[in-house]
Design a protein around this motif. Sequence first.
Motif, PDB file in Angstrom:
ATOM      1  N   PHE A 535       1.069  -1.429  -0.038  1.00 37.48           N
ATOM      2  CA  PHE A 535       0.257   0.253  -0.089  1.00 37.48           C
ATOM      3  C   PHE A 535       0.637   1.046   0.326  1.00 37.48           C
ATOM      4  O   PHE A 535       0.675   2.401   0.082  1.00 37.48           O
ATOM      5  N   GLY A 536       2.112   1.276   0.102  1.00 34.20           N
ATOM      6  CA  GLY A 536       3.544   2.169  -0.580  1.00 34.20           C
ATOM      7  C   GLY A 536       3.249   2.758   1.769  1.00 34.20           C
ATOM      8  O   GLY A 536       2.650   2.361   1.921  1.00 34.20           O
ATOM      9  N   ALA A 537       4.894   4.123   1.720  1.00 31.73           N
ATOM     10  CA  ALA A 537       5.202   4.181   2.186  1.00 31.73           C
ATOM     11  C   ALA A 537       5.331   5.876   2.117  1.00 31.73           C
ATOM     12  O   ALA A 537       5.965   5.846   1.126  1.00 31.73           O
ATOM     13  N   SER A 538       5.421   6.028   2.866  1.00 30.89           N
ATOM     14  CA  SER A 538       6.166   7.991   3.059  1.00 30.89           C
ATOM     15  C   SER A 538       7.661   7.687   2.902  1.00 30.89           C
ATOM     16  O   SER A 538       8.479   6.847   3.442  1.00 30.89           O
ATOM     17  N   ILE A 539       8.244   9.272   2.370  1.00 30.86           N
ATOM     18  CA  ILE A 539      10.008   9.145   1.899  1.00 30.86           C
ATOM     19  C   ILE A 539      10.323   9.285   3.405  1.00 30.86           C
ATOM     20  O   ILE A 539      11.668   8.670   3.324  1.00 30.86           O
ATOM     21  N   GLU A 540       9.672   9.881   4.788  1.00 30.28           N
ATOM     22  CA  GLU A 540      10.393   9.376   5.321  1.00 30.28           C
ATOM     23  C   GLU A 540      10.644   8.171   6.023  1.00 30.28           C
ATOM     24  O   GLU A 540      11.513   7.582   6.808  1.00 30.28           O
ATOM     25  N   TYR A 541       9.317   7.376   5.938  1.00 32.97           N
ATOM     26  CA  TYR A 541       9.708   6.258   6.552  1.00 32.97           C
ATOM     27  C   TYR A 541      10.765   4.801   5.657  1.00 32.97           C
ATOM     28  O   TYR A 541      11.458   4.446   6.278  1.00 32.97           O
ATOM     29  N   ILE A 542      10.643   5.719   4.678  1.00 38.26           N
ATOM     30  CA  ILE A 542      11.690   4.723   3.755  1.00 38.26           C
ATOM     31  C   ILE A 542      12.986   5.036   3.924  1.00 38.26           C
ATOM     32  O   ILE A 542      13.990   4.353   4.145  1.00 38.26           O
ATOM     33  N   CYS A 543      13.651   5.928   3.975  1.00 33.71           N
ATOM     34  CA  CYS A 543      14.684   7.148   5.073  1.00 33.71           C
ATOM     35  C   CYS A 543      14.917   6.081   6.128  1.00 33.71           C
ATOM     36  O   CYS A 543      16.067   5.454   6.521  1.00 33.71           O
ATOM     37  N   SER A 544      14.101   6.388   6.780  1.00 35.68           N
ATOM     38  CA  SER A 544      14.468   5.720   8.518  1.00 35.68           C
ATOM     39  C   SER A 544      14.501   4.170   8.124  1.00 35.68           C
ATOM     40  O   SER A 544      15.186   4.133   8.853  1.00 35.68           O
ATOM     41  N   TYR A 545      14.421   3.645   7.642  1.00 35.42           N
ATOM     42  CA  TYR A 545      15.297   2.073   6.867  1.00 35.42           C
ATOM     43  C   TYR A 545      16.306   2.046   6.791  1.00 35.42           C
ATOM     44  O   TYR A 545      16.905   2.215   7.343  1.00 35.42           O
ATOM     45  N   LEU A 546      16.464   3.187   5.401  1.00 39.52           N
ATOM     46  CA  LEU A 546      17.823   2.890   4.950  1.00 39.52           C
ATOM     47  C   LEU A 546      18.706   3.325   6.010  1.00 39.52           C
ATOM     48  O   LEU A 546      19.707   3.199   5.893  1.00 39.52           O
ATOM     49  N   GLN A 547      18.358   4.201   6.917  1.00 43.29           N
ATOM     50  CA  GLN A 547      19.734   5.132   7.417  1.00 43.29           C
ATOM     51  C   GLN A 547      19.577   4.089   8.837  1.00 43.29           C
ATOM     52  O   GLN A 547      20.592   4.693   9.399  1.00 43.29           O
ATOM     53  N   THR A 555      17.645  12.138   2.343  1.00 42.35           N
ATOM     54  CA  THR A 555      15.687  12.551   1.857  1.00 42.35           C
ATOM     55  C   THR A 555      16.079  12.639  -0.087  1.00 42.35           C
ATOM     56  O   THR A 555      15.081  11.387  -0.133  1.00 42.35           O
ATOM     57  N   ALA A 556      16.618  14.016   0.376  1.00 42.71           N
ATOM     58  CA  ALA A 556      16.353  14.669  -0.536  1.00 42.71           C
ATOM     59  C   ALA A 556      16.794  13.731  -1.498  1.00 42.71           C
ATOM     60  O   ALA A 556      16.460  13.233  -3.248  1.00 42.71           O
ATOM     61  N   GLU A 557      18.295  12.619  -1.631  1.00 41.74           N
ATOM     62  CA  GLU A 557      19.193  12.041  -2.697  1.00 41.74           C
ATOM     63  C   GLU A 557      18.150  10.229  -3.003  1.00 41.74           C
ATOM     64  O   GLU A 557      17.881  10.308  -3.811  1.00 41.74           O
ATOM     65  N   VAL A 558      17.021   9.919  -1.648  1.00 43.47           N
ATOM     66  CA  VAL A 558      16.851   9.774  -2.152  1.00 43.47           C
ATOM     67  C   VAL A 558      15.298   9.682  -2.734  1.00 43.47           C
ATOM     68  O   VAL A 558      14.902   8.927  -4.294  1.00 43.47           O
ATOM     69  N   GLU A 559      15.125  10.641  -2.984  1.00 45.11           N
ATOM     70  CA  GLU A 559      13.710  11.099  -3.384  1.00 45.11           C
ATOM     71  C   GLU A 559      13.765  12.071  -4.781  1.00 45.11           C
ATOM     72  O   GLU A 559      12.964  11.519  -5.685  1.00 45.11           O
ATOM     73  N   VAL A 560      15.097  12.046  -5.623  1.00 42.65           N
ATOM     74  CA  VAL A 560      15.223  12.656  -6.643  1.00 42.65           C
ATOM     75  C   VAL A 560      16.157  11.215  -7.158  1.00 42.65           C
ATOM     76  O   VAL A 560      15.560  11.232  -8.248  1.00 42.65           O
ATOM     77  N   LEU A 561      15.909   9.850  -6.710  1.00 46.73           N
ATOM     78  CA  LEU A 561      16.299   8.852  -6.780  1.00 46.73           C
ATOM     79  C   LEU A 561      15.375   7.949  -8.078  1.00 46.73           C
ATOM     80  O   LEU A 561      15.229   7.589  -8.583  1.00 46.73           O
ATOM     81  N   MET A 562      14.388   8.107  -6.596  1.00 49.72           N
ATOM     82  CA  MET A 562      13.038   7.666  -6.799  1.00 49.72           C
ATOM     83  C   MET A 562      11.732   8.424  -7.858  1.00 49.72           C
ATOM     84  O   MET A 562      11.288   7.643  -9.049  1.00 49.72           O
ATOM     85  N   THR A 563      12.351  10.105  -8.590  1.00 47.02           N
ATOM     86  CA  THR A 563      11.169  10.165  -9.434  1.00 47.02           C
ATOM     87  C   THR A 563      12.233  10.242 -10.623  1.00 47.02           C
ATOM     88  O   THR A 563      11.620   9.957 -11.365  1.00 47.02           O
TER      89      THR A 563
END
Length: 595
Positions: A535-547, A555-563
Amino acid sequence: SADGGANLNLDSIPMGLPMSDPSAWATAMNNLGMAPMGMTGQPLLPDFDPALGMMTGIPPINPMMPGLGIVPPPIPPDMPAVKEIIHCKSCTLFPPNPHLPPPATRERPPGCKTVFVGGLPENGTEQIIMEVFEQCGEVIAIRKSKKNFCHIRFAEEFMVDKALYLSGYRIRLGSSTDKKDTGRLHVDFAQARDDLYEWECKQRMLAREERHRRRLEEERFRPPSPPPVVHYSDHECSIVAEKLKDDTKFLEAIQTLLTWIERGEVNRRTANNFYSMIQSANSHIRRLVNEKAAHEKEMEEAKEKFKLALSGILVQFEQIVAVYHSASKQKAWDHFTKAQRKNISVWCKQAEEIRNIHNDELMGIRREEEMEMSDEEIEDPSEMKETEESALVSQVEALKEENDSLRWQLDAYRNEVELLKQEQGKATRDEDTTKEQQMKLLQQALQGMQKHLLKVQDEYKKREAELEKVKEDKLKIETLLENLKEQESSTSRICTCSQEKECPAEKTLSNSPVKSEREVLLVGIISTFLHVHPFGASIEYICSYLQRLDSKICTAEVEVLMTRLQNTFRQELSGVGASLEKRWKFCGFDGLKMT
């Protein structure tokens, strides 16, 4: 020494004890199994056990036991605290070392007047012993032994304590230093039959006095017996007949008359005398009836005065209650404070209750008078003539029934009036209470609405702040997308021919949105994470997992990559208004079909 022993056993001087000594009384009563009583009749020992009595074959109770009230007398005040040398005519006494502990003594026997004295010099005589110990008090007997000890019996018990003071002294006869002329005194309590016998006699004497005192107390508190009634004689009969005619002595005379009749003094000879006395008693009935009528008249007058006074009080109560009711109306009620309103309502309630009580009392008095009047009216027809009796019986009964019905109707009307008054008072009270309750409920509702309004305003401000953040994030994303598009266009223009000649694998790598192995790893990890979250996840949730894996990831790096990877990841907006939320979903399977 034999004479001294005989004196010790036979010469016993009875000793008197003052009656005001409570300890001696307590000990005597205890040994005889009686609860000791004081001068006022109160028990001296509240925890007295009557089983602890002196009986044949049982040794006497030790007076030093706790609770028996006998304490050894203290050291006399004239005796010095520091022991000094004592000079006598034939000997000298040297005090013991003050740093040594005091000499041990045995338990003090009851009524002890005899002491044991040991450590005497071998050359010591009874005269020397008398010279030393007569300073403690009057010596009754001395019994000396051949083994350097003796027993001394004194006249009083307190002298024994003075003799114990000499225990530990070193004695020297004259100025001689011979061992036979020196010794160390040891003084201790001694148990003698004469002491115990005198003590028991004293306790029995005290017990007898206590019993006598108790008997006097019981006789003093015993109710007096009735006065004796004299025997019948003609002279006494004339005296009683005269007393029966006197109002002040009638009660005493009638009691004497009753006793004579019950004894059987009435016979043929005395019958006339008893008849005249009974006749005098009967004439006293008329005086009693007249006295009763006078008292009843006084009572009626008092009732009338009471009824008038009570009616006046009720009128004043009605006026006071009317004042309270007028003060409770809206015109005046609004100007009072809350405390003043409360006091007025309490006063009004109290005044109404007192008024109702007095009203009931007055109504009861009137009902009693009406009942008496009706009884008199019922009795009136019986005094009619016999000739008119047959014609008026029906009229009397009819009038009686009408009177009863009218009286019952009047009672019913009075009850209705009282109920209406009570209901009016209750209605005013209920109206006041309901108004106060409504005001309280309205105040509570207003407070609740104010709190709810404040909460809604806070939530509205929070939602506005969140919406502004979302707008700012959207603007940032749009600027990033424009920058990326410009970079892609610039990179496509700068491409050289040498790059076109390279292997297709390198071309695909340079043209692909993934530019490094680190980004490839991030894409794989993000794809795996989003695959688990369909059902998807917010960018903050994804970054908290990656961090958790690498704290340097932003967060900006991950969001740019996903866009950049639009065929692999897709951004969706969920929610309405302030609850608007951006979620990223994995769409790699659909993108594979499209590419």
